[in-house]
Enzyme design. Structure first.
Site, PDB file in Angstrom:
ATOM      1  N   ASP A  43       0.818  -1.213   0.000  1.00  0.00           N
ATOM      2  CA  ASP A  43       0.000   0.000   0.000  1.00  0.00           C
ATOM      3  C   ASP A  43       0.852   1.264   0.000  1.00  0.00           C
ATOM      4  O   ASP A  43       1.992   1.260   0.465  1.00  0.00           O
ATOM      5  CB  ASP A  43      -0.849   0.069   1.284  1.00  0.00           C
ATOM      6  CG  ASP A  43      -1.906  -1.006   1.346  1.00  0.00           C
ATOM      7  OD1 ASP A  43      -2.046  -1.765   0.374  1.00  0.00           O
ATOM      8  OD2 ASP A  43      -2.575  -1.089   2.386  1.00  0.00           O
ATOM      9  N   HIS A 188       3.500  -2.168   3.438  1.00  0.00           N
ATOM     10  CA  HIS A 188       3.556  -0.751   3.044  1.00  0.00           C
ATOM     11  C   HIS A 188       4.909  -0.416   2.435  1.00  0.00           C
ATOM     12  O   HIS A 188       5.922  -0.494   3.124  1.00  0.00           O
ATOM     13  CB  HIS A 188       3.257   0.139   4.247  1.00  0.00           C
ATOM     14  CG  HIS A 188       1.871  -0.060   4.781  1.00  0.00           C
ATOM     15  ND1 HIS A 188       1.564  -1.061   5.671  1.00  0.00           N
ATOM     16  CD2 HIS A 188       0.715   0.580   4.498  1.00  0.00           C
ATOM     17  CE1 HIS A 188       0.260  -1.018   5.918  1.00  0.00           C
ATOM     18  NE2 HIS A 188      -0.276  -0.026   5.224  1.00  0.00           N
TER      19      HIS A 188
END
Ligand SMILES: [Zn+2]
Length: 225
Positions: A43, A188
């Site tokens: 992400d 992430h």
């Protein structure tokens, strides 16, 4: 309805935000349990520091994964976004600006989703196939626009680092301990939490090797859902 009007009506706002989470039962939280496959999802990128390194590590390990891009960042780094697509990774929309959908009225919500989708398509030449809401927060205006775009909502099964920093070693250990057939790992490759991208780059090779040694195949979402 404006955001201000929503905030002035707490019951309505609670239904619009908290209430919408009943609908997340229709979202993907994990893939098929029958296969020993795990999806790595990244992400918040593309990030000029971490994303190229993540792409190099994935290529070296011959792993295809999935990237939930922030539209604004894809517009700022179109070459990186294109590199993700050209490597065969799945593309997901992570909204235009990573604004919390709890602070977005219906019009703003539709705009966040549509602008993010269009920006990623423009940068990569490919339509995103999935959507993941920033911070996992949804509202009632989100689901109709996702249906129209044909991008199902995908959460993660396991997050090795949440709102608090977790060392690379701890993230590797968590991935190993929490891995299940069909799990979606939510990682992430950009900093929301400071240093997240660098910690991920450090953790990723050992994380993938450990999951593979447990007999898991690492696959993009299109093969896991
Ligand atoms: Zn995010």
């Amino acid at each position: 309805m404006t955001t201000a009007a929503l905030l002035a009506a707490p019951a309505l706002w609670a239904t619009y935000t908290w209430g919408s989470h009943a609908l997340t039962l229709g979202c993907y939280w994990r893939g098929a349990r029958a296969d020993r496959k795990i999806a790595l999802t990244f992400d918040d990128g593309p990030d000029p520091e971490a994303t190229p390194r993540v792409l190099d590590i994935l290529a070296a390990h011959r792993v295809t994964a999935s990237f939930f891009l922030v539209g604004e960042r894809a517009t700022r780094h179109p070459g990186l976004a294109r590199r993700i697509a050209e490597a065969g990774h799945d593309l997901g929309n992570h909204s235009w600006s990573h604004r919390s959908l709890w602070l977005a009225g219906p019009l703003r919500t539709v705009d966040e989703v549509r602008r993010g989708h269009a920006a990623i398509a423009q940068a990569t030449g490919a339509e995103p196939r999935f959507f993941r809401p920033p911070w996992g927060l949804t509202n009632l205006a989100l689901f109709p626009v996702l249906r129209r775009l044909g991008t199902p909502c995908v959460f993660g099964t396991v997050q090795t680092e949440g709102q608090r920093a977790a060392s690379a070693a701890l993230q590797v250990e968590r991935a190993r301990r929490w891995a299940r057939p069909g799990a979606i790992l939510d990682l992430h490759d950009a900093d929301g939490v400071q240093g997240a991208g660098a910690r991920l780059v450090e953790a990723l090779p050992a994380m993938m090797e450990s999951l593979r040694s447990e007999g898991y195949a690492l696959a993009p979402l299109r093969d896991v859902l």
